[in-house]
Design a protein around this motif. Structure first.
Motif, short mmCIF file in Angstrom:
data_model
loop_
_atom_site.label_atom_id
_atom_site.label_comp_id
_atom_site.label_asym_id
_atom_site.label_seq_id
_atom_site.Cartn_x
_atom_site.Cartn_y
_atom_site.Cartn_z
N ALA A 255 -16.49 0.65 20.40
CA ALA A 255 -15.70 1.68 19.42
C ALA A 255 -15.18 0.01 17.90
O ALA A 255 -14.51 -1.21 18.44
CB ALA A 255 -14.95 1.98 19.69
N MET A 256 -15.75 0.89 16.52
CA MET A 256 -15.04 -0.40 15.34
C MET A 256 -13.92 1.01 14.82
O MET A 256 -14.56 2.38 14.26
CB MET A 256 -15.95 -0.84 14.98
N GLY A 257 -12.93 1.00 14.65
CA GLY A 257 -12.12 1.41 14.39
C GLY A 257 -11.10 0.72 12.62
O GLY A 257 -10.86 -0.43 12.41
N LEU A 258 -11.18 1.79 11.87
CA LEU A 258 -11.13 1.23 10.35
C LEU A 258 -9.09 2.10 10.58
O LEU A 258 -9.56 3.21 10.67
CB LEU A 258 -11.89 1.35 9.83
N ARG A 259 -8.40 1.05 10.11
CA ARG A 259 -6.77 1.60 10.68
C ARG A 259 -6.67 1.50 9.13
O ARG A 259 -6.21 0.51 8.60
CB ARG A 259 -6.54 0.41 11.81
N LYS A 260 -5.54 2.32 8.80
CA LYS A 260 -4.69 2.27 8.36
C LYS A 260 -2.89 2.55 8.86
O LYS A 260 -2.86 3.89 8.91
CB LYS A 260 -4.80 3.41 7.02
N TYR A 261 -1.87 1.63 8.61
CA TYR A 261 -0.26 1.86 8.98
C TYR A 261 0.05 2.13 7.80
O TYR A 261 0.45 1.43 7.16
CB TYR A 261 -0.01 0.91 9.88
N PRO A 262 0.61 3.67 7.28
CA PRO A 262 1.27 3.97 6.09
C PRO A 262 2.62 3.63 5.83
O PRO A 262 3.03 3.24 7.51
CB PRO A 262 0.53 5.42 6.03
N ILE A 263 3.27 2.98 5.27
CA ILE A 263 4.63 2.43 4.72
C ILE A 263 5.32 4.28 5.73
O ILE A 263 4.89 5.14 5.31
CB ILE A 263 4.88 3.16 3.62
N ARG A 264 6.01 3.66 7.25
CA ARG A 264 6.76 5.23 7.37
C ARG A 264 7.25 5.80 6.34
O ARG A 264 8.64 5.43 5.87
CB ARG A 264 7.28 4.10 8.52
N LYS A 265 7.85 7.02 6.43
CA LYS A 265 9.07 7.71 6.12
C LYS A 265 9.86 7.98 6.73
O LYS A 265 11.16 8.01 5.84
CB LYS A 265 8.29 9.09 6.17
N ALA A 266 10.44 7.84 8.24
CA ALA A 266 11.92 7.29 8.68
C ALA A 266 11.12 6.71 9.83
O ALA A 266 10.59 6.11 10.00
CB ALA A 266 11.60 8.70 9.42
#
Length: 360
Positions: free
Chosen positions: A216-227
Motif C-alpha cells: 500500500a502507498m498512502g498519500l498523506r496530508k496532516y492539516p494544521i490542527r484546529k485544537a
C-alpha cells in the motif's frame, strides 16, 4: 560491523579505485548531526544487486534502524508533492466520489481510495487526510461460495480508484505519476529484502515477498490542527506530536518532501531525521519482518513532532505475500506472530479489521 571495518573491506576490494566517489555518495559532507553516518545508497546499485551496498545497508540498519535510497532516476519528489497538494485541495464533493465505503456507502472499496480522516479533531493519531493506492488495477473473479481465506484474498485485491475530476490533464498526470511512484517504491522494498537476505545469509527470504497482494502507498496530508489536547503529547518526553511513537509492521519506504517533524529513537532519545530530497527515500522495517529475520536488524521506533504548517508525506508498505509462512523465522524459530497465525493472510485479516475500526 563497525564503519571502520566496512571501509577496510572496501579498501581491499576491487572497488577501491572508486572509493572517494563511493564514500561521497554513501556519506555526504559531515554536519555533526546525529544521523551523519546513515547510509545513502544509490537506487540503481540497490535494485541491481550490486554487492558493495549490502554491508552499508546492514550496518546502517543495525546502528540506526534506517537508511536512505538516493539518486532515483526519472523520479521527482517535487512533482509528486505538487500533484498531491493539488489533489487534497480539490473540493470535498469531488474527493467524496473516491471515498472509501465508510464515508461513501455507494463505493465498494474499504481501503483503496480517499479517506477524509478528520471526523474528530481530538483523535491524536489520525487527524489526517489519506489517499490509499495499491498494486491492483482490476479485480480477480469473485470467490463467492469459497472459503473465508479465499474471500479475504479477494478483499485484498481491491482495485485502485483514480481521480475523475473533469480536468483530463490533471487526472492523467495524477495516475501516471503515482503509478510510477508505486512501482519505484516497490522496487526499493524488494531490493532491500534481497540485500538483507544476502547479508544475513537467508536466501529464502525474498520468496516470502514474490507477490504483494496488500502492499500500500498512502498519500498523506496532516492539516494544521484546529485544537490541541493532552492526548497529543508524548508519554516519552512530553513533546507535542502529530503522530505518536510507533513501530511499523512490514517494510517501509517513506518520502517526507522536505517536511520536518520525523524523529527516530536513537540512543534512548528522539532525534530529527534528515528529510528526503527530491529523488530519495527513507527505508526501515517493522516488527513482523524483524521477527522473520530473527531480529538481525531492529525495527526502529519513530514519531512525528508537531509543526506549524500542513505536512505532506507518502508512506509505502511492502508486506509478505498472502501465503507467506510467518509462523517461523528464517532460522525456524517461532515468531511473535506465529503463536497466533500461520500465514500472512491470517495476520492481515486481523490487521485490516483493526485499521477499518481505528482509522476509519
Amino acid at each position: 560491523m563497525a564503519r571502520s571495518a566496512i571501509l577496510l573491506i572496501l579498501l581491499v576490494a576491487p572497488a577501491a579505485a572508486f572509493l572517494p566517489d563511493l564514500l561521497a555518495k554513501l556519506w555526504p559532507t559531515q554536519t555533526g548531526g546525529d544521523f551523519d553516518g546513515v547510509a545513502r545508497v544509490p537506487y540503481l546499485d540497490l535494485v541491481n544487486g550490486n554487492a558493495y551496498v549490502d554491508p552499508f545497508v546492514l550496518q546502517s540498519m543495525k546502528t540506526y534502524g534506517f537508511f536512505y535510497v538516493v539518486e532515483v532516476p526519472e523520479y521527482s519528489a517535487d512533482k509528486e508533492h505538487v500533484v498531491m497538494k493539488k489533489f487534497f485541495e480539490l473540493d470535498e464533493d469531488v474527493k467524496d466520489e473516491m471515498s472509501i465505503r465508510r464515508h461513501n456507502p455507494l463505493n465498494k472499496n474499504a481501503y483503496r481510495g480517499y479517506c477524509p480522516g478528520l471526523d474528530d479533531v481530538e483523535n491524536t493519531l489520525q487527524y489526517k487526510n489519506l489517499f490509499n493506492i495499491g498494486p491492483h488495477e482490476t479485480r480477480a473473479p469473485s470467490y463467492e461460495g469459497s472459503t473465508l481465506m479465499d474471500k479475504l484474498r479477494y478483499d485484498c485485491q481491491e482495485p485502485n480508484v483514480w481521480p475523475q475530476t473533469g480536468d483530463c490533464d490533471f487526472d492523467i498526470e495524477f495516475k501516471t505519476i503515482f503509478q510510477k511512484g508505486f512501482e519505484i517504491r516497490r522496487n526499493v522494498g524488494r531490493a532491500f529484502v534481497r540485500s538483507i537476505a544476502r547479508s544475513v545469509n537467508y536466501p529464502g527470504l525474498p520468496n516470502l515477498f514474490k507477490e504483494d497482494e496488500f502492499s500500500a502507498m498512502g498519500l498523506r496530508k496532516y492539516p494544521i490542527r484546529k485544537a490541541i489536547n493532552e492526548n497529543m503529547y508524548s508519554d516519552f518526553d512530553g513533546t507535542l506530536l502529530r503522530e505518536l511513537e510507533h513501530i511499523d509492521s512490514t517494510v517501509t519506504v517513506l518520502s517526507t518532501f522536505n517536511n520536518g517533524g520525523l524523529e527516530m529513537l536513537y540512543k534512548d532519545e528522539y532525534r530529527p531525521a534528515p528529510v528526503t530530497g527530491d529523488n530519495s527515500f527513507i527505508v526501515n522495517i517493522g516488527k513482523l519482518v524483524d521477527d522473520l529475520i530473527d531480529n538481525e536488524v531492529p525495527s526502529v521506533k519513530h514519531r512525528v513532532a508537531e509543526v506549524d504548517y500542513d505536512r505532506y508525506s507518502i508512506t509505502y508498505f511492502l508486506g509478505p505475500q498472502f501465503d507467506a509462512d510467518i509462523k517461523t523465522s528464517m532460522s525456524g524459530k517461532v515468531t511473535d506472530a506465529g503463536y497466533k497465525y500461520n500465514i500472512f493472510g491470517e495476520w492481515i485479516k486481523d490487521y485490516l479489521g483493526a485499521i477499518e475500526l481505528f482509522y476509519y
